[in-house]
Design an enzyme around this catalytic site. Structure first.
Site, PDB file in Angstrom:
ATOM      1  CB  SER A 199     -23.174  23.498  42.143  1.00  0.00           C
ATOM      2  OG  SER A 199     -23.870  22.378  42.656  1.00  0.00           O
ATOM      3  CE1 TYR A 251     -21.042  25.026  46.890  1.00  0.00           C
ATOM      4  CE2 TYR A 251     -22.969  23.833  46.095  1.00  0.00           C
ATOM      5  CZ  TYR A 251     -21.613  24.078  46.046  1.00  0.00           C
ATOM      6  OH  TYR A 251     -20.819  23.401  45.154  1.00  0.00           O
TER       7      TYR A 251
HETATM    8  P1  NAP Z   1     -12.654  20.978  47.536  1.00  0.00           P
HETATM    9  O1  NAP Z   1     -11.902  19.711  47.347  1.00  0.00           O
HETATM   10  O2  NAP Z   1     -13.203  21.291  48.888  1.00  0.00           O
HETATM   11  O3  NAP Z   1     -11.743  22.193  47.045  1.00  0.00           O
HETATM   12  C1  NAP Z   1     -12.089  23.523  47.275  1.00  0.00           C
HETATM   13  C2  NAP Z   1     -10.951  24.393  46.815  1.00  0.00           C
HETATM   14  O4  NAP Z   1     -11.282  25.764  47.097  1.00  0.00           O
HETATM   15  C3  NAP Z   1      -9.646  24.094  47.557  1.00  0.00           C
HETATM   16  O5  NAP Z   1      -8.578  24.082  46.636  1.00  0.00           O
HETATM   17  C4  NAP Z   1      -9.507  25.253  48.520  1.00  0.00           C
HETATM   18  O6  NAP Z   1      -8.165  25.610  48.780  1.00  0.00           O
HETATM   19  C5  NAP Z   1     -10.168  26.387  47.748  1.00  0.00           C
HETATM   20  N1  NAP Z   1     -10.577  27.418  48.693  1.00  0.00           N
HETATM   21  C6  NAP Z   1     -11.561  27.354  49.624  1.00  0.00           C
HETATM   22  N2  NAP Z   1     -11.578  28.478  50.377  1.00  0.00           N
HETATM   23  C7  NAP Z   1     -10.566  29.268  49.902  1.00  0.00           C
HETATM   24  C8  NAP Z   1     -10.065  30.546  50.271  1.00  0.00           C
HETATM   25  N3  NAP Z   1     -10.581  31.262  51.274  1.00  0.00           N
HETATM   26  N4  NAP Z   1      -9.018  31.048  49.570  1.00  0.00           N
HETATM   27  C9  NAP Z   1      -8.462  30.338  48.559  1.00  0.00           C
HETATM   28  N5  NAP Z   1      -8.886  29.120  48.162  1.00  0.00           N
HETATM   29  C10 NAP Z   1      -9.928  28.590  48.834  1.00  0.00           C
HETATM   30  O7  NAP Z   1     -13.904  21.047  46.535  1.00  0.00           O
HETATM   31  P2  NAP Z   1     -14.125  20.402  45.093  1.00  0.00           P
HETATM   32  O8  NAP Z   1     -15.058  19.269  45.243  1.00  0.00           O
HETATM   33  O9  NAP Z   1     -12.836  20.180  44.387  1.00  0.00           O
HETATM   34  O10 NAP Z   1     -14.955  21.584  44.388  1.00  0.00           O
HETATM   35  C11 NAP Z   1     -14.397  22.479  43.430  1.00  0.00           C
HETATM   36  C12 NAP Z   1     -15.528  23.349  42.900  1.00  0.00           C
HETATM   37  O11 NAP Z   1     -16.552  22.531  42.335  1.00  0.00           O
HETATM   38  C13 NAP Z   1     -16.197  24.179  43.988  1.00  0.00           C
HETATM   39  O12 NAP Z   1     -16.515  25.442  43.485  1.00  0.00           O
HETATM   40  C14 NAP Z   1     -17.463  23.399  44.283  1.00  0.00           C
HETATM   41  O13 NAP Z   1     -18.487  24.216  44.788  1.00  0.00           O
HETATM   42  C15 NAP Z   1     -17.795  22.863  42.905  1.00  0.00           C
HETATM   43  N6  NAP Z   1     -18.662  21.668  42.912  1.00  0.00           N
HETATM   44  C16 NAP Z   1     -18.232  20.510  43.486  1.00  0.00           C
HETATM   45  C17 NAP Z   1     -19.068  19.382  43.457  1.00  0.00           C
HETATM   46  C18 NAP Z   1     -18.639  18.059  44.042  1.00  0.00           C
HETATM   47  O14 NAP Z   1     -19.435  17.112  44.034  1.00  0.00           O
HETATM   48  N7  NAP Z   1     -17.420  17.925  44.548  1.00  0.00           N
HETATM   49  C19 NAP Z   1     -20.325  19.468  42.874  1.00  0.00           C
HETATM   50  C20 NAP Z   1     -20.720  20.687  42.319  1.00  0.00           C
HETATM   51  C21 NAP Z   1     -19.872  21.773  42.329  1.00  0.00           C
HETATM   52  P3  NAP Z   1      -7.406  25.093  50.114  1.00  0.00           P
HETATM   53  O15 NAP Z   1      -7.956  23.729  50.400  1.00  0.00           O
HETATM   54  O16 NAP Z   1      -5.986  25.107  49.739  1.00  0.00           O
HETATM   55  O17 NAP Z   1      -7.786  26.067  51.168  1.00  0.00           O
END
Ligand code: NAP
Length: 245
Positions: A139, A152
């Site tokens: 991130s 985080y």
């Molecule tokens: P999200 O929609 O909240 O998705 C998170 C994913 O992680 C979900 O598929 C969830 O699976 C999985 N997960 C969480 N806890 C878990 C566990 N205990 N076991 C297995 N799977 C687990 O987030 P996103 O926005 O798509 O983010 C994806 C990545 O990008 C993350 O690493 C996040 O930190 C990074 N990121 C996001 C942003 C942003 O603006 N969105 C910015 C920078 C970095 P379930 O829902 O099925 O539990």
């Protein structure tokens, strides 16, 4: 260009906003997919949408057993894993003085330790076959820090050292290991913000918009491709110029 025909991808966090887009883009380039997450219904409907050569595995990455089972079952799906995308991630925000041990431990465990453990399992097959692509999703705040996100930011920052060290150890064996550091991406989470809140964020993004999930999945396709075979140990910053690190 960026042909992934026949390549097998293991993607964590496939049920999330960014994960779904990564799955769709990798599939479009011809990859076979193993989608993992904890929400079975979402994984199954994504798998149905994507069609043939798509498998789902429900796993809780918070336990060592869950990770070991995922690695074993994933390798059995198509016989090998060529591309591993460690995308699952969580937040548990609080000001540093109020940060509970539990929130610190959970975030470090999923964002850093689980990714390390899964990679340690999957890399064995890659070493044998002398080919692999490993991508960690970090991130922008892993580079800049962010108030309220010490846990985080620390977890995402630690992925940088992990990636560079793995990259050095396996570079001569046909395996690349890189990071993608997204900025603010429009997902169901950010869609809930008011226009005023969004505008306050956008004012700091030179490209003048929030990122799209496709901006991140395009980066995954590129780093997975043969065209990126000379790129390892690096971070692809996808943040609209918000932070030029
Ligand atoms: P999200 O929609 O909240 O998705 C998170 C994913 O992680 C979900 O598929 C969830 O699976 C999985 N997960 C969480 N806890 C878990 C566990 N205990 N076991 C297995 N799977 C687990 O987030 P996103 O926005 O798509 O983010 C994806 C990545 O990008 C993350 O690493 C996040 O930190 C990074 N990121 C996001 C942003 C942003 O603006 N969105 C910015 C920078 C970095 P379930 O829902 O099925 O539990």
């Amino acid at each position: 260009m960026f042909d992934l025909n026949g390549k097998v991808v293991l993607l964590t966090g496939a049920s999330g906003g960014i994960g779904k887009s990564i799955a769709k883009k990798m599939k479009k380039q011809g990859a076979k997919l193993i989608l993992s997450g904890t929400r079975q219904n979402i994984l199954e409907s994504l798998s149905l949408e994507l069609g043939d050569d798509t498998k789902t595995i429900v796993t809780d990455l918070s336990t060592k057993e869950g990770i070991a089972t995922l690695a074993q079952e994933a390798e059995a799906c198509f016989g090998q894993i060529d591309i591993l995308i460690n995308n699952a991630g969580i937040t548990a925000d609080n000001l540093f003085l109020r940060m509970k041990d539990e929130d610190w431990d959970n975030v470090i465990n999923i964002n850093l330790s689980a990714s390390m453990r899964l990679t340690r399992q999957i890399i064995k097959g890659m070493l044998k076959r002398k080919f692999g692509r490993i991508i960690f999703i970090s991130s922008v705040v892993g580079y800049t820090g962010n108030p309220g996100q010490t846990n985080y930011s620390a977890s995402k920052s630690a992925l940088v050292g992990l990636t560079k060290s793995i990259a050095l150890e396996v570079a001569a064996r046909g395996i690349t290991c890189n990071l993608i550091a997204p900025g603010f991406i429009s997902t169901p989470m950010t869609d809930k913000l008011t226009d005023e809140q969004k505008n306050r964020i956008i004012v700091n993004i030179p490209v003048n918009r929030l990122g799209r999930v496709e901006d991140i999945s395009s980066g995954c396709v590129f780093l997975s491709s043969n065209e990126a075979s000379f790129i390892t140990g690096t971070t692809l910053h996808i943040n609209g110029g918000m932070s030029m690190i």
